[in-house]
Scaffold this motif. Structure first.
Motif, mmCIF file in Angstrom:
data_model
loop_
_atom_site.group_PDB
_atom_site.id
_atom_site.type_symbol
_atom_site.label_atom_id
_atom_site.label_comp_id
_atom_site.label_asym_id
_atom_site.label_seq_id
_atom_site.Cartn_x
_atom_site.Cartn_y
_atom_site.Cartn_z
ATOM 1 N N ILE A 1 43.614 13.135 -11.592
ATOM 2 C CA ILE A 1 44.266 14.105 -10.708
ATOM 3 C C ILE A 1 43.877 13.821 -9.264
ATOM 4 O O ILE A 1 42.696 13.708 -8.942
ATOM 5 C CB ILE A 1 43.853 15.537 -11.100
ATOM 6 C CG1 ILE A 1 44.246 15.807 -12.561
ATOM 7 C CG2 ILE A 1 44.483 16.562 -10.161
ATOM 8 C CD1 ILE A 1 43.693 17.095 -13.123
ATOM 9 N N SER A 2 44.892 13.734 -8.406
ATOM 10 C CA SER A 2 44.687 13.589 -6.962
ATOM 11 C C SER A 2 45.288 14.814 -6.286
ATOM 12 O O SER A 2 46.498 15.034 -6.348
ATOM 13 C CB SER A 2 45.387 12.328 -6.447
ATOM 14 O OG SER A 2 44.897 11.191 -7.103
ATOM 15 N N ALA A 3 44.439 15.610 -5.676
ATOM 16 C CA ALA A 3 44.895 16.850 -5.035
ATOM 17 C C ALA A 3 44.885 16.688 -3.519
ATOM 18 O O ALA A 3 44.043 15.965 -2.983
ATOM 19 C CB ALA A 3 43.986 18.010 -5.439
ATOM 20 N N PRO A 4 45.821 17.351 -2.841
ATOM 21 C CA PRO A 4 45.860 17.264 -1.367
ATOM 22 C C PRO A 4 44.653 17.927 -0.732
ATOM 23 O O PRO A 4 44.022 18.766 -1.306
ATOM 24 C CB PRO A 4 47.152 17.982 -1.003
ATOM 25 C CG PRO A 4 47.500 18.833 -2.164
ATOM 26 C CD PRO A 4 46.850 18.225 -3.367
ATOM 27 N N LEU B 1 50.416 17.116 -5.252
ATOM 28 C CA LEU B 1 49.370 16.926 -6.249
ATOM 29 C C LEU B 1 49.920 15.931 -7.260
ATOM 30 O O LEU B 1 51.053 16.071 -7.722
ATOM 31 C CB LEU B 1 49.040 18.254 -6.920
ATOM 32 C CG LEU B 1 47.867 18.219 -7.892
ATOM 33 C CD1 LEU B 1 47.002 19.450 -7.683
ATOM 34 C CD2 LEU B 1 48.335 18.132 -9.314
ATOM 35 N N THR B 2 49.146 14.913 -7.581
ATOM 36 C CA THR B 2 49.594 13.865 -8.493
ATOM 37 C C THR B 2 48.672 13.816 -9.708
ATOM 38 O O THR B 2 47.456 13.813 -9.561
ATOM 39 C CB THR B 2 49.586 12.490 -7.793
ATOM 40 O OG1 THR B 2 50.408 12.561 -6.632
ATOM 41 C CG2 THR B 2 50.109 11.401 -8.720
ATOM 42 N N ILE B 3 49.276 13.778 -10.879
ATOM 43 C CA ILE B 3 48.531 13.668 -12.127
ATOM 44 C C ILE B 3 49.054 12.433 -12.859
ATOM 45 O O ILE B 3 50.219 12.390 -13.251
ATOM 46 C CB ILE B 3 48.718 14.916 -13.008
ATOM 47 C CG1 ILE B 3 48.263 16.163 -12.262
ATOM 48 C CG2 ILE B 3 47.969 14.752 -14.330
ATOM 49 C CD1 ILE B 3 48.679 17.467 -12.908
ATOM 50 N N ALA B 4 48.201 11.427 -13.001
ATOM 51 C CA ALA B 4 48.547 10.249 -13.798
ATOM 52 C C ALA B 4 47.985 10.483 -15.193
ATOM 53 O O ALA B 4 46.896 11.026 -15.346
ATOM 54 C CB ALA B 4 47.955 8.992 -13.173
ATOM 55 N N PHE B 5 48.733 10.078 -16.227
ATOM 56 C CA PHE B 5 48.266 10.308 -17.593
ATOM 57 C C PHE B 5 48.470 9.081 -18.458
ATOM 58 O O PHE B 5 49.359 8.265 -18.228
ATOM 59 C CB PHE B 5 48.976 11.515 -18.218
ATOM 60 C CG PHE B 5 50.454 11.312 -18.432
ATOM 61 C CD1 PHE B 5 50.921 10.743 -19.603
ATOM 62 C CD2 PHE B 5 51.370 11.676 -17.462
ATOM 63 C CE1 PHE B 5 52.277 10.543 -19.806
ATOM 64 C CE2 PHE B 5 52.726 11.476 -17.651
ATOM 65 C CZ PHE B 5 53.183 10.904 -18.825
ATOM 66 N N THR B 6 47.616 8.974 -19.451
ATOM 67 C CA THR B 6 47.821 8.090 -20.600
ATOM 68 C C THR B 6 47.583 8.964 -21.820
ATOM 69 O O THR B 6 46.722 9.845 -21.795
ATOM 70 C CB THR B 6 46.866 6.874 -20.610
ATOM 71 O OG1 THR B 6 45.529 7.337 -20.620
ATOM 72 C CG2 THR B 6 47.094 5.988 -19.401
ATOM 73 N N GLN B 7 48.361 8.737 -22.884
ATOM 74 C CA GLN B 7 48.236 9.624 -24.039
ATOM 75 C C GLN B 7 48.569 8.916 -25.341
ATOM 76 O O GLN B 7 49.326 7.949 -25.359
ATOM 77 C CB GLN B 7 49.132 10.844 -23.882
ATOM 78 C CG GLN B 7 50.608 10.516 -23.943
ATOM 79 C CD GLN B 7 51.463 11.755 -24.105
ATOM 80 O OE1 GLN B 7 50.983 12.841 -24.398
ATOM 81 N NE2 GLN B 7 52.761 11.605 -23.931
ATOM 82 N N THR B 8 47.996 9.457 -26.402
ATOM 83 C CA THR B 8 48.389 9.084 -27.759
ATOM 84 C C THR B 8 49.015 10.291 -28.448
ATOM 85 O O THR B 8 49.281 10.259 -29.633
ATOM 86 C CB THR B 8 47.174 8.592 -28.585
ATOM 87 O OG1 THR B 8 46.230 9.661 -28.693
ATOM 88 C CG2 THR B 8 46.534 7.377 -27.958
ATOM 89 N N ALA B 9 49.239 11.352 -27.697
ATOM 90 C CA ALA B 9 49.808 12.595 -28.222
ATOM 91 C C ALA B 9 51.282 12.680 -27.828
ATOM 92 O O ALA B 9 51.854 11.723 -27.321
ATOM 93 C CB ALA B 9 49.040 13.786 -27.637
ATOM 94 N N ASP B 10 51.878 13.831 -28.036
ATOM 95 C CA ASP B 10 53.209 14.153 -27.526
ATOM 96 C C ASP B 10 53.045 15.453 -26.759
ATOM 97 O O ASP B 10 53.251 16.537 -27.286
ATOM 98 C CB ASP B 10 54.203 14.308 -28.671
ATOM 99 C CG ASP B 10 55.608 14.613 -28.163
ATOM 100 O OD1 ASP B 10 55.842 14.517 -26.938
ATOM 101 O OD2 ASP B 10 56.473 14.957 -28.977
ATOM 102 N N ALA B 11 52.603 15.344 -25.522
ATOM 103 C CA ALA B 11 52.177 16.514 -24.762
ATOM 104 C C ALA B 11 53.230 16.980 -23.772
ATOM 105 O O ALA B 11 54.118 16.238 -23.377
ATOM 106 C CB ALA B 11 50.895 16.195 -24.006
#
Length: 78
Positions: free
Chosen positions: A75-78, A8-18
Motif C-alpha cells: 500500500i502506498s498512501a499519499p 492511494l495505490t494498493i498492489a496485490f498478488t493472490q492465490t485467492a479470489d478476493a
C-alpha cells in the motif's frame, strides 16, 4: 492512514479470489467507487482517490466458498 488527499495505490498478488474495498469513516465503496472485484487475477493494482488525510479501512473478502488463499498487499498512501 493517508497523510493527505490524493491517490492511494494498493498492489496485490493472490492465490485467492478476493474482492477489495476501501472505506472512509463516512462512506462506502458503492458511494465512492472504491471497490474492486479482482476476479481471481493473480496480480494487479487497485487505486482510489482519497478526499482527505485520515484513517481508511481496507476490506479483503473471498467471494467463493473454498476460494480462500493468500493475498499479499503493498500500500502506498499519499
Amino acid at each position: 492512514t493517508a497523510a493527505n488527499a490524493g491517490t492511494l495505490t494498493i498492489a496485490f498478488t493472490q492465490t485467492a479470489d478476493a474482492q477489495l474495498a476501501l472505506y472512509a469513516d463516512t462512506g462506502s465503496c458503492v458511494e465512492t467507487g472504491t471497490c474492486l472485484d479482482v476476479a481471481g487475477d493473480p496480480t494487479g493494482t487497485f487505486t482510489a482517490q482519497v478526499a482527505a488525510g485520515g484513517a481508511y479501512r481496507l476490506v479483503v473478502e473471498a467471494w467463493t466458498d473454498g476460494g480462500e488463499g493468500t493475498v499479499d498487499l503493498t500500500i502506498s498512501a499519499p
